[in-house]
Design a protein around this motif. Structure first.
Motif, mmCIF file in Angstrom:
data_model
loop_
_atom_site.group_PDB
_atom_site.id
_atom_site.type_symbol
_atom_site.label_atom_id
_atom_site.label_comp_id
_atom_site.label_asym_id
_atom_site.label_seq_id
_atom_site.Cartn_x
_atom_site.Cartn_y
_atom_site.Cartn_z
ATOM 1 N N TYR A 179 0.155 3.820 1.605
ATOM 2 C CA TYR A 179 -0.021 4.435 2.919
ATOM 3 C C TYR A 179 0.411 3.462 4.009
ATOM 4 O O TYR A 179 -0.092 2.350 4.092
ATOM 5 C CB TYR A 179 -1.484 4.833 3.131
ATOM 6 C CG TYR A 179 -1.810 5.239 4.550
ATOM 7 C CD1 TYR A 179 -1.279 6.407 5.101
ATOM 8 C CD2 TYR A 179 -2.640 4.457 5.348
ATOM 9 C CE1 TYR A 179 -1.567 6.771 6.399
ATOM 10 C CE2 TYR A 179 -2.940 4.823 6.651
ATOM 11 C CZ TYR A 179 -2.394 5.978 7.164
ATOM 12 O OH TYR A 179 -2.680 6.349 8.461
ATOM 13 N N LYS B 172 -5.017 13.654 5.690
ATOM 14 C CA LYS B 172 -5.561 12.653 6.613
ATOM 15 C C LYS B 172 -6.334 13.334 7.728
ATOM 16 O O LYS B 172 -5.925 14.373 8.245
ATOM 17 C CB LYS B 172 -4.413 11.823 7.206
ATOM 18 C CG LYS B 172 -4.840 10.807 8.261
ATOM 19 C CD LYS B 172 -3.629 10.051 8.804
ATOM 20 C CE LYS B 172 -4.043 9.077 9.895
ATOM 21 N NZ LYS B 172 -2.887 8.334 10.454
ATOM 22 N N LEU C 40 5.042 11.668 7.234
ATOM 23 C CA LEU C 40 3.692 11.935 7.731
ATOM 24 C C LEU C 40 3.772 12.798 8.985
ATOM 25 O O LEU C 40 4.572 12.518 9.882
ATOM 26 C CB LEU C 40 2.973 10.615 8.050
ATOM 27 C CG LEU C 40 1.611 10.700 8.739
ATOM 28 C CD1 LEU C 40 0.605 11.411 7.846
ATOM 29 C CD2 LEU C 40 1.103 9.299 9.100
ATOM 30 N N MET D 20 -5.958 11.174 -1.302
ATOM 31 C CA MET D 20 -4.863 11.680 -2.130
ATOM 32 C C MET D 20 -5.110 13.136 -2.554
ATOM 33 O O MET D 20 -6.226 13.497 -2.934
ATOM 34 C CB MET D 20 -4.698 10.839 -3.389
ATOM 35 C CG MET D 20 -4.106 9.470 -3.180
ATOM 36 S SD MET D 20 -3.924 8.628 -4.787
ATOM 37 C CE MET D 20 -3.180 7.084 -4.282
ATOM 38 N N GLN E 23 8.274 7.463 2.931
ATOM 39 C CA GLN E 23 7.061 8.146 3.368
ATOM 40 C C GLN E 23 7.369 9.113 4.496
ATOM 41 O O GLN E 23 8.159 8.806 5.397
ATOM 42 C CB GLN E 23 5.992 7.154 3.843
ATOM 43 C CG GLN E 23 4.718 7.846 4.349
ATOM 44 C CD GLN E 23 3.683 6.889 4.881
ATOM 45 O OE1 GLN E 23 2.775 6.474 4.175
ATOM 46 N NE2 GLN E 23 3.806 6.527 6.161
ATOM 47 N N ILE F 96 -4.360 2.883 -2.131
ATOM 48 C CA ILE F 96 -4.562 3.179 -0.704
ATOM 49 C C ILE F 96 -5.388 2.046 -0.126
ATOM 50 O O ILE F 96 -6.616 2.096 -0.070
ATOM 51 C CB ILE F 96 -5.246 4.545 -0.498
ATOM 52 C CG1 ILE F 96 -4.355 5.666 -1.007
ATOM 53 C CG2 ILE F 96 -5.521 4.779 0.975
ATOM 54 C CD1 ILE F 96 -4.854 7.053 -0.694
ATOM 55 N N THR G 33 4.299 10.005 -0.165
ATOM 56 C CA THR G 33 4.909 8.692 -0.384
ATOM 57 C C THR G 33 5.520 8.653 -1.773
ATOM 58 O O THR G 33 4.883 9.072 -2.747
ATOM 59 C CB THR G 33 3.876 7.558 -0.273
ATOM 60 O OG1 THR G 33 3.309 7.569 1.039
ATOM 61 C CG2 THR G 33 4.522 6.201 -0.522
ATOM 62 N N VAL H 36 -8.063 8.847 4.656
ATOM 63 C CA VAL H 36 -6.889 9.254 3.891
ATOM 64 C C VAL H 36 -7.317 9.532 2.451
ATOM 65 O O VAL H 36 -7.897 8.661 1.801
ATOM 66 C CB VAL H 36 -5.799 8.159 3.928
ATOM 67 C CG1 VAL H 36 -4.573 8.608 3.144
ATOM 68 C CG2 VAL H 36 -5.413 7.839 5.366
ATOM 69 N N SER I 23 0.849 -1.181 0.000
ATOM 70 C CA SER I 23 0.000 0.000 0.000
ATOM 71 C C SER I 23 0.886 1.233 0.000
ATOM 72 O O SER I 23 1.985 1.214 0.556
ATOM 73 C CB SER I 23 -0.916 0.005 1.229
ATOM 74 O OG SER I 23 -1.666 1.207 1.307
ATOM 75 N N PRO J 205 0.547 3.291 8.100
ATOM 76 C CA PRO J 205 0.109 4.021 9.293
ATOM 77 C C PRO J 205 1.225 4.211 10.309
ATOM 78 O O PRO J 205 2.127 3.380 10.428
ATOM 79 C CB PRO J 205 -1.009 3.135 9.850
ATOM 80 C CG PRO J 205 -0.741 1.783 9.301
ATOM 81 C CD PRO J 205 -0.102 1.983 7.958
ATOM 82 N N TYR K 117 -0.985 13.290 0.245
ATOM 83 C CA TYR K 117 -2.328 13.015 0.753
ATOM 84 C C TYR K 117 -2.614 13.809 2.025
ATOM 85 O O TYR K 117 -1.703 14.274 2.720
ATOM 86 C CB TYR K 117 -2.510 11.513 1.025
ATOM 87 C CG TYR K 117 -1.513 10.921 1.990
ATOM 88 C CD1 TYR K 117 -1.713 10.968 3.364
ATOM 89 C CD2 TYR K 117 -0.345 10.310 1.527
ATOM 90 C CE1 TYR K 117 -0.797 10.430 4.244
ATOM 91 C CE2 TYR K 117 0.574 9.767 2.400
ATOM 92 C CZ TYR K 117 0.337 9.825 3.756
ATOM 93 O OH TYR K 117 1.255 9.303 4.632
#
Length: 251
Positions: free
Chosen positions: A23, A140, A85, A177, A83, A227, A115, A175, A21, A25, A138
Motif C-alpha cells: 500500500y 479503504k 487508488l 484487503m 497501484q 500492509i 496493487t 485499509v 509495502s 498512500p 483492497y
C-alpha cells in the motif's frame, strides 16, 4: 511550529520509504475551501513517480465534497510495482481568525484500490530463475482533519516576492484487503490502520495557482507483513483554487 517539524519528518520519510509495502498512500486532499462555489484541484508527483490528483468543491458555505485518485507504474529489472487508488468523500469546513484567513476542515470518505507486484531473481549469468507475482485489491476508509492558513508570508526569489502559506493535516486510514493472491494462489488477507501526520507549504504564483510541497510520516497501528507503514509522502505539486474568499493583506 510547522516549520520545526520539516527536517525530522523529512528524515523519517526517507527512513520508512526504504521499506516495502503493498500500500502506497496518496497525497491527502487539503483544498482549503472557504465559501460556497469554490473549486480546488491539484496534481502531485513523488520521487517514485506516484501521481496523485485531487479535486474538491464547496456545495455550501460549510459543506465540501472530495475526489482523489493516484497511480504508479514503476518497472525495474528485479521488481515491478503498479497501484491504482480512487477515493470519494465529503465533510465540513469553516474559516476563523481576525481576518477569516484560517481554515479548519473535517472530511471522511471511502476508497478502493489495487496493487500488483512482481519480484524476479537472476543467476550469475543474468538468467531468470524465479518470479513471484502478488495481486491485491483492497478497500479503504479515512477520517481527516485539516488546518491551514491563508495568512501571507513573503518569500523573496530572484527579486520577486512570493507569498507563502502553510497547513497541516492528520489522516487516519483503515485499509483492508479484499483479495490477495501470490502466483494465482490465495493468501491470508491483511488489514491495518495508519496514522498520517501531513505538512504542506504553498507558494502563490498567482491569485489562483500555487506550488505545493507535501511531506508526511506513516505509522501503522498493527504489525503486518504486507500492509505495513513502508511508504510515506514526499511530493511536489500544483494546486488551483477558484472562487474562494480573498484573504486580507497581512504584514
Amino acid at each position: 511550529m510547522i516549520k520545526n517539524f520539516k527536517l525530522p519528518l523529512f528524515i523519517a520519510t526517507i527512513f520508512v520509504s526504504s521499506c516495502s509495502s503493498v500500500y502506497m498512500p496518496n497525497v491527502p486532499n487539503t483544498p482549503m475551501l472557504s465559501q460556497k462555489g469554490e473549486f480546488s484541484g491539484g496534481v502531485h508527483i513523488s520521487p517514485k513517480f506516484n501521481t496523485s490528483i485531487n479535486g474538491a468543491y464547496a456545495v455550501s458555505d460549510h459543506i465540501g465534497v472530495l475526489f482523489s485518485g493516484s497511480y504508479i507504474d514503476k518497472e525495474k529489472e528485479s521488481k515491478d510495482y503498479r497501484q491504482k487508488l480512487v477515493e470519494v468523500g465529503g465533510g465540513w469546513f469553516d474559516t476563523f481568525g481576525p481576518d477569516n484567513n484560517r481554515i479548519i476542515e473535517i472530511y471522511a470518505g471511502v476508497g478502493t484500490g489495487s496493487t500488483n507486484r512482481v519480484f524476479r531473481e537472476f543467476d550469475d549469468n543474468d538468467n531468470l530463475i524465479k518470479s513471484d507475482l502478488e495481486e491485491i485489491t483492497y478497500n479503504k476508509t479515512f477520517l481527516q482533519v485539516n488546518y491551514s492558513s491563508k495568512k501571507k508570508r513573503n518569500f523573496r526569489l530572484f527579486g520577486n516576492n512570493y507569498p507563502l502559506n502553510y497547513g497541516t493535516a492528520l489522516r487516519i486510514s483503515n485499509v483492508e484487503m479484499k483479495t490477495f493472491t501470490r502466483n494465482s494462489i490465495g493468501q491470508v488477507r491483511e488489514g491495518n490502520v495508519f496514522l498520517e501526520p501531513i505538512f504542506f507549504t504553498r507558494m502563490r504564483l498567482s491569485e489562483a495557482v500555487q506550488l505545493q510541497y507535501t511531506t508526511s510520516g506513516t505509522f501503522g497501528l498493527n504489525s503486518r507483513k504486507f500492509i505495513s507503514a513502508g511508504n510515506s509522502i514526499f511530493t511536489i505539486g500544483v494546486v488551483v483554487n477558484l472562487g474562494g474568499k480573498k484573504p486580507s493583506e497581512t504584514k
